[in-house]
Design a protein around this motif. Structure first.
Motif, PDB file in Angstrom:
ATOM      1  N   MET A   1      47.033  47.216  41.918  1.00  0.00           N
ATOM      2  CA  MET A   1      46.989  46.102  40.581  1.00  0.00           C
ATOM      3  C   MET A   1      46.005  45.124  41.163  1.00  0.00           C
ATOM      4  O   MET A   1      45.293  44.901  40.576  1.00  0.00           O
ATOM      5  N   GLY A   2      46.298  45.334  42.696  1.00  0.00           N
ATOM      6  CA  GLY A   2      45.642  44.028  43.677  1.00  0.00           C
ATOM      7  C   GLY A   2      44.048  44.171  44.093  1.00  0.00           C
ATOM      8  O   GLY A   2      43.195  43.433  43.165  1.00  0.00           O
ATOM      9  N   VAL A   3      43.623  45.596  43.835  1.00  0.00           N
ATOM     10  CA  VAL A   3      42.232  46.054  43.915  1.00  0.00           C
ATOM     11  C   VAL A   3      41.187  45.933  42.430  1.00  0.00           C
ATOM     12  O   VAL A   3      40.627  45.361  42.337  1.00  0.00           O
ATOM     13  N   ILE A   4      42.083  46.412  41.707  1.00  0.00           N
ATOM     14  CA  ILE A   4      41.714  45.721  40.145  1.00  0.00           C
ATOM     15  C   ILE A   4      41.119  44.674  40.039  1.00  0.00           C
ATOM     16  O   ILE A   4      40.283  44.966  39.589  1.00  0.00           O
ATOM     17  N   LEU A   5      42.240  43.887  40.310  1.00  0.00           N
ATOM     18  CA  LEU A   5      42.555  42.575  40.256  1.00  0.00           C
ATOM     19  C   LEU A   5      40.665  41.768  41.328  1.00  0.00           C
ATOM     20  O   LEU A   5      40.277  41.251  40.253  1.00  0.00           O
ATOM     21  N   LEU A   6      41.091  41.929  42.222  1.00  0.00           N
ATOM     22  CA  LEU A   6      39.681  41.686  42.865  1.00  0.00           C
ATOM     23  C   LEU A   6      38.051  42.330  42.349  1.00  0.00           C
ATOM     24  O   LEU A   6      37.138  41.554  42.171  1.00  0.00           O
ATOM     25  N   ARG A   7      38.343  43.993  41.724  1.00  0.00           N
ATOM     26  CA  ARG A   7      37.650  44.087  40.844  1.00  0.00           C
ATOM     27  C   ARG A   7      36.983  43.427  40.188  1.00  0.00           C
ATOM     28  O   ARG A   7      35.343  42.330  39.265  1.00  0.00           O
ATOM     29  N   THR A   8      37.900  42.702  38.853  1.00  0.00           N
ATOM     30  CA  THR A   8      37.430  42.575  38.475  1.00  0.00           C
ATOM     31  C   THR A   8      36.746  41.013  38.487  1.00  0.00           C
ATOM     32  O   THR A   8      36.443  40.604  37.272  1.00  0.00           O
ATOM     33  N   ILE A   9      37.416  40.639  39.116  1.00  0.00           N
ATOM     34  CA  ILE A   9      37.030  38.680  39.679  1.00  0.00           C
ATOM     35  C   ILE A   9      35.370  38.942  40.699  1.00  0.00           C
ATOM     36  O   ILE A   9      34.636  38.389  39.864  1.00  0.00           O
ATOM     37  N   VAL A  10      35.534  40.375  40.542  1.00  0.00           N
ATOM     38  CA  VAL A  10      34.349  39.999  41.426  1.00  0.00           C
ATOM     39  C   VAL A  10      32.915  40.396  40.512  1.00  0.00           C
ATOM     40  O   VAL A  10      31.828  39.938  39.878  1.00  0.00           O
ATOM     41  N   ALA A  45      29.401  46.413  33.794  1.00  0.00           N
ATOM     42  CA  ALA A  45      30.530  45.924  34.420  1.00  0.00           C
ATOM     43  C   ALA A  45      32.450  47.147  33.875  1.00  0.00           C
ATOM     44  O   ALA A  45      33.264  47.070  34.178  1.00  0.00           O
ATOM     45  N   THR A  46      32.189  47.155  32.558  1.00  0.00           N
ATOM     46  CA  THR A  46      34.041  47.401  32.697  1.00  0.00           C
ATOM     47  C   THR A  46      34.302  48.917  33.744  1.00  0.00           C
ATOM     48  O   THR A  46      35.250  49.588  33.365  1.00  0.00           O
ATOM     49  N   LEU A  47      32.961  49.969  33.940  1.00  0.00           N
ATOM     50  CA  LEU A  47      32.507  51.214  35.273  1.00  0.00           C
ATOM     51  C   LEU A  47      33.981  51.245  35.814  1.00  0.00           C
ATOM     52  O   LEU A  47      34.915  52.250  35.584  1.00  0.00           O
ATOM     53  N   SER A  48      33.719  50.025  36.147  1.00  0.00           N
ATOM     54  CA  SER A  48      34.335  49.803  37.780  1.00  0.00           C
ATOM     55  C   SER A  48      35.294  49.549  38.182  1.00  0.00           C
ATOM     56  O   SER A  48      36.871  49.882  38.612  1.00  0.00           O
ATOM     57  N   ILE A  49      35.761  48.930  36.158  1.00  0.00           N
ATOM     58  CA  ILE A  49      37.449  48.292  35.926  1.00  0.00           C
ATOM     59  C   ILE A  49      38.149  49.192  36.175  1.00  0.00           C
ATOM     60  O   ILE A  49      39.319  49.592  36.271  1.00  0.00           O
ATOM     61  N   GLU A  50      37.343  49.895  34.533  1.00  0.00           N
ATOM     62  CA  GLU A  50      38.467  51.119  33.924  1.00  0.00           C
ATOM     63  C   GLU A  50      38.658  52.447  35.129  1.00  0.00           C
ATOM     64  O   GLU A  50      40.036  53.352  34.918  1.00  0.00           O
ATOM     65  N   ASP A  51      37.652  53.085  36.446  1.00  0.00           N
ATOM     66  CA  ASP A  51      37.714  54.295  36.208  1.00  0.00           C
ATOM     67  C   ASP A  51      38.029  53.523  37.997  1.00  0.00           C
ATOM     68  O   ASP A  51      36.906  53.530  39.131  1.00  0.00           O
ATOM     69  N   MET A  52      39.054  53.010  38.748  1.00  0.00           N
ATOM     70  CA  MET A  52      39.244  53.042  40.015  1.00  0.00           C
ATOM     71  C   MET A  52      38.789  54.173  41.205  1.00  0.00           C
ATOM     72  O   MET A  52      38.613  53.796  42.468  1.00  0.00           O
ATOM     73  N   ASN A  53      38.545  55.517  40.652  1.00  0.00           N
ATOM     74  CA  ASN A  53      37.117  56.109  41.307  1.00  0.00           C
ATOM     75  C   ASN A  53      35.821  56.015  41.426  1.00  0.00           C
ATOM     76  O   ASN A  53      35.410  56.570  41.931  1.00  0.00           O
ATOM     77  N   VAL A  54      35.094  54.902  40.293  1.00  0.00           N
ATOM     78  CA  VAL A  54      34.062  54.662  41.163  1.00  0.00           C
ATOM     79  C   VAL A  54      34.233  53.803  41.819  1.00  0.00           C
ATOM     80  O   VAL A  54      34.409  51.929  41.287  1.00  0.00           O
ATOM     81  N   PRO A  55      32.827  53.618  42.549  1.00  0.00           N
ATOM     82  CA  PRO A  55      32.412  52.925  43.404  1.00  0.00           C
ATOM     83  C   PRO A  55      32.355  51.378  42.392  1.00  0.00           C
ATOM     84  O   PRO A  55      31.575  51.667  41.959  1.00  0.00           O
TER      85      PRO A  55
END
Length: 231
Positions: A1-10, A45-55
């Motif tokens: 969850m924290g990683v998703i939040l960080l990716r979204t903010i970035v 931008a949604t690619l990296s937020i929806e799929d955690m396997n995408v860098p």
């Protein structure tokens, strides 16, 4: 969850930065290329937020590439009339000397309802009032009225304007804080406002809103109190 939040903010920060670099426009004023870039950026931008396997770089690099392409295209349109015509097109005169150009309407695929809708948005309800109308490259309709249909101006009525201010009022205090750039626009020093507030036993922290024009005419609204004072 924290990683998703960080990716979204970035990615959110990156998109805001990209849009700031590409310039300020309202959605209805975007050129075709700008609209395409905006849609692509949001989808990438949604690619990296929806799929955690995408860098995250899979989103970052294309966004920077699109931003660079859009800025480059903007520079080209500034420097070259040919590129400007290719990328943004040309304005089209749809009403000339009070007559609707049906050929232009056909080229733009505008119906009579489309034309009337755009005129109503411009607060014109009678096509007969229009001398010239131009469809801008953004799709917005610019209208030039016939002389007898124009609103009367101070110049037409020969009204003296010696005591009128020819500049808009600017916000100089917003929620208890000075806005230095606004004082520069008004050619008035911040110390003047402080003196005016002192006369009313106020500090800048007491003010919710203060607007000012170049004739030192201002509107003042104090915090936690109804209404305001205009001087």
């Amino acid at each position: 969850m924290g990683v998703i939040l960080l990716r979204t903010i970035v990615l959110y920060t990156l998109i805001i930065f990209a849009l700031r670099v590409m310039g300020k426009r309202q959605i209805g004023e975007l050129q075709a290329s700008e609209l395409v870039v905006t849609i692509l950026v949001s989808n990438i931008a949604t690619l990296s937020i929806e799929d955690m396997n995408v860098p995250i770089l899979v989103s970052v690099l294309p966004i920077f590439t699109l931003m660079a392409c859009e800025v480059g295209a903007s520079v080209l349109t500034m420097k070259s009339n040919t590129m400007r015509k290719i990328i943004t097109g040309n304005p089209c005169i749809i009403i000339r000397d009070g007559m609707i150009d049906q050929r232009v309407m056909s080229e733009l695929r505008w119906s009579t309802e489309d034309l009337v809708d755009q005129l109503r948005i411009a607060n014109i309800f009678d096509v007969g009032e229009v001398s010239c109308a131009i469809v801008e490259t953004s799709g917005k309709l610019s209208v030039f009225k016939k002389f007898e249909s124009r609103e009367a101006t101070a110049g037409m009525l020969k009204i003296p304007i010696e005591n009128e201010c020819d500049s808009p009022s600017m916000i100089v205090i917003s929620d208890g804080k000075f806005v230095p750039d606004a004082f520069n626009f008004c050619n008035i020093k911040q110390e003047w406002a402080e003196q005016e507030l002192k006369k009313q036993n106020l500090t800048v922290g007491d003010v919710f809103l203060m607007t000012l024009n170049r004739r030192a005419q201002y509107y003042l609204c104090v915090k936690n109190k109804k209404g305001g004072a205009k001087k």
